[in-house]
Design a protein around this motif. Structure first.
Motif, PDB file in Angstrom:
ATOM      1  N   GLU A  59       5.000  -8.496  -5.381  1.00 57.10           N
ATOM      2  CA  GLU A  59       5.895  -9.766  -6.307  1.00 57.10           C
ATOM      3  C   GLU A  59       4.979 -10.656  -6.608  1.00 57.10           C
ATOM      4  N   GLU A  60       4.999 -11.195  -7.666  1.00 59.64           N
ATOM      5  CA  GLU A  60       4.035 -11.947  -8.141  1.00 59.64           C
ATOM      6  C   GLU A  60       4.934 -13.378  -8.482  1.00 59.64           C
ATOM      7  N   GLN A  61       5.199 -14.849  -7.884  1.00 59.97           N
ATOM      8  CA  GLN A  61       6.302 -15.732  -7.707  1.00 59.97           C
ATOM      9  C   GLN A  61       4.914 -16.993  -7.958  1.00 59.97           C
ATOM     10  N   PRO A  62       5.780 -17.973  -8.371  1.00 65.23           N
ATOM     11  CA  PRO A  62       5.361 -19.230  -9.702  1.00 65.23           C
ATOM     12  C   PRO A  62       4.454 -19.850  -8.343  1.00 65.23           C
ATOM     13  N   GLY A  63       3.204 -19.546  -9.642  1.00 65.36           N
ATOM     14  CA  GLY A  63       2.052 -20.871  -9.336  1.00 65.36           C
ATOM     15  C   GLY A  63       1.457 -20.145  -8.468  1.00 65.36           C
ATOM     16  N   GLN A  64       0.872 -18.586  -9.044  1.00 67.69           N
ATOM     17  CA  GLN A  64       0.069 -17.720  -8.977  1.00 67.69           C
ATOM     18  C   GLN A  64       0.229 -17.322  -7.407  1.00 67.69           C
ATOM     19  N   VAL A  65       1.487 -17.452  -7.196  1.00 63.47           N
ATOM     20  CA  VAL A  65       1.559 -16.916  -5.418  1.00 63.47           C
ATOM     21  C   VAL A  65       2.283 -15.430  -5.412  1.00 63.47           C
ATOM     22  N   TRP A  66       1.495 -14.530  -4.744  1.00 62.57           N
ATOM     23  CA  TRP A  66       1.568 -13.263  -4.920  1.00 62.57           C
ATOM     24  C   TRP A  66       2.357 -13.209  -2.668  1.00 62.57           C
ATOM     25  N   TYR A  67       3.487 -12.106  -3.091  1.00 63.94           N
ATOM     26  CA  TYR A  67       4.122 -11.422  -1.964  1.00 63.94           C
ATOM     27  C   TYR A  67       3.679  -9.701  -1.970  1.00 63.94           C
ATOM     28  N   ILE A  68       3.222  -9.410  -0.513  1.00 67.54           N
ATOM     29  CA  ILE A  68       1.953  -7.961  -0.769  1.00 67.54           C
ATOM     30  C   ILE A  68       2.430  -7.936   0.632  1.00 67.54           C
ATOM     31  N   GLU A  69       2.643  -6.459   0.849  1.00 68.28           N
ATOM     32  CA  GLU A  69       3.611  -5.703   1.734  1.00 68.28           C
ATOM     33  C   GLU A  69       2.239  -4.616   1.803  1.00 68.28           C
ATOM     34  N   LEU A  70       1.891  -4.745   2.666  1.00 70.44           N
ATOM     35  CA  LEU A  70       0.444  -3.901   3.113  1.00 70.44           C
ATOM     36  C   LEU A  70       0.779  -2.682   4.548  1.00 70.44           C
TER      37      LEU A  70
END
Length: 443
Positions: free
Chosen positions: A425-436
């Motif tokens: 999921e892309e979040q504000p400020g070019q931050v990503w939340y990733i489950e790998l």
């Protein structure tokens, strides 16, 4: 040096006594010196305590036997002076950070991890390091452009490695033949891949800094952040095997240091000497994970087999950094991310079918749509769940640190398999939340 002849005699005596149990008094008697003098002189001229050197050579013979024969582990353990199979397992894991089972029928891996006998080349190299010790310096942030090539460990064939390095720089010269090269700085950047622990294969780039100009072929772009690194001032055409024995066994162990992140950096200075930079950190089983890693499961998840259909894409070869490959995957499959986050699809990085476990394994991604009764069946195998949050450049660097440093401290190594992105999921400020999901095996 005259004193080297005494060290040669010690090494020869050690080799003739292996794989028997170490007996310092017997070796001292054979060489007609005191126990203290024997140990003091060996440590003085090699940097390695004699007892540790003996154990490393014993374990090298043991993993060679595991790799080159069909004999069971217990027989090999007893032959090399261990009271049980478990004792050999503990010793190999403690000294080489992997389990003996990984060396079974794998001579390549045994050569990659083993420690060769001390020779004149190593002794001369150690003397240079004593007179010109490594120093911790700041490597500035910079952007580099260059060509990439695949290599095998220098422990396999040092001459072949040197030949391939020359080829790499020739390719770089041809690719940038029309560039203005004045005031540029030139480096070789050495990275590890998911296959590196198992196969000893890795990637290296010939690069320069400065502005990018038109090129005859696509070039990799590497952006390095500012970092503290240890710089080794080597001779022209240094013995690379000796360097890595020194780095691992002499420099890092007494200081309790381990690799923090890649790349290794190489550069010829104005005098033709080779400079080598490596970023290290204190080794600690209690050390915290890199900043962007919010969670790493302590126990592996159980095997899972999924059915569905698949769409496979090649990742461009110039995407050398893990962050670049992640950026390509997330951008190429941008429209699929809602389905991924809903659990209907998954993204898998890695080659689905390949008998050759090489750096190329990291350069394929597949979109897997889960369907009951689908024609394609994928088995995840043993994986660790990793939750990441941050910009992709930081996530990429932190995953490199996790794979090639931190995982060893929690008892795992990366295995041949697929990296599963199960949420992005892309979040504000070019931050990503990733489950790998990371493919691992107990070390």
């Amino acid at each position: 040096m005259r004193q080297f002849s005494f060290i040669y005699r010690i090494v020869e005596t050690v080799e003739t006594r292996l794989p028997c149990k170490l007996n310092i008094n017997a070796i001292a008697t054979t060489l007609n010196v005191s126990r203290w003098h024997l140990q003091h002189e060996f440590k003085r001229y090699t940097g390695i305590p004699l007892g540790r050197y003996y154990r490393l050579r014993l374990l090298t013979l043991a993993i060679d036997a595991l790799a080159s024969s069909e004999r069971n582990v217990l027989d090999i353990a007893l032959e090399h002076g261990f009271e049980s199979q478990e004792a050999l397992y503990r010793a190999v894991r403690q000294n080489f950070l992997v389990s003996p089972k990984h060396f079974k029928r794998n001579p390549t891996l045994a050569k990659f991890f083993g420690v060769p006998p001390i020779d004149s080349i190593y002794l001369s190299f150690f003397q240079r390091m004593q007179s010109c010790p490594p120093e911790e310096v700041t490597f500035p942030a910079d952007t580099f452009f260059g060509v990439v090539s695949n290599f095998s460990s220098v422990f396999f064939d040092e001459k072949e490695t040197g030949f391939k390095v020359e080829q790499m720089w020739q390719t770089f010269a041809e690719a940038t033949s029309g560039w203005q090269h004045q005031d540029r700085r030139y480096y070789a950047l050495e990275y590890r891949n998911n296959c590196s622990v198992s196969s000893g294969q890795f990637q290296m780039l010939a690069v320069c800094n400065g502005e990018q100009e038109s090129s005859l072929q696509p070039l990799a772009r590497i952006e390095l952040s500012r970092r503290k690194m240890w710089r080794f001032n080597l001779s022209h055409n240094p013995p690379l095997k000796a360097l890595f024995v020194y780095l691992n066994q002499v420099f890092c162990i007494p200081r309790k240091l381990t690799l923090k992140r890649l790349p290794y950096i190489w550069q010829l200075d104005e005098n033709g000497n080779l400079l080598f930079w490596v970023e290290l950190r204190p080794f600690s089983k209690a050390s915290s994970l890199p900043d962007s890693i919010q969670h790493l499961s302590r126990s592996p998840l159980s095997n899972q087999t999924l059915s569905g259909r698949i769409e496979t894409v090649e990742i461009p070869a110039v995407c050398v950094e893990k962050s670049q490959r992640l950026a390509f995957v997330l951008n190429h499959f941008k429209t699929a991310l809602p389905a991924v986050n809903a659990g209907a699809e998954q993204l898998m990085i890695g080659r689905l079918q390949s008998s050759d476990y090489s750096p190329d394994h990291d350069y394929q991604v597949s979109r897997f749509t889960i369907e009951s009764g689908g024609s394609t069946h994928i088995k995840s195998g043993m994986v660790l769940k990793c939750v990441l949050q941050g910009c992709l450049s930081q996530i990429g660097e932190d995953l490199d640190s996790l794979y090639y440093s931190y995982l060893h401290e929690v008892g795992f190594v990366v295995r041949k398999g697929l990296e599963w992105i199960v949420c992005a999921e892309e979040q504000p400020g070019q931050v990503w939340y990733i489950e790998l999901l990371i493919p691992v095996i107990k070390r």
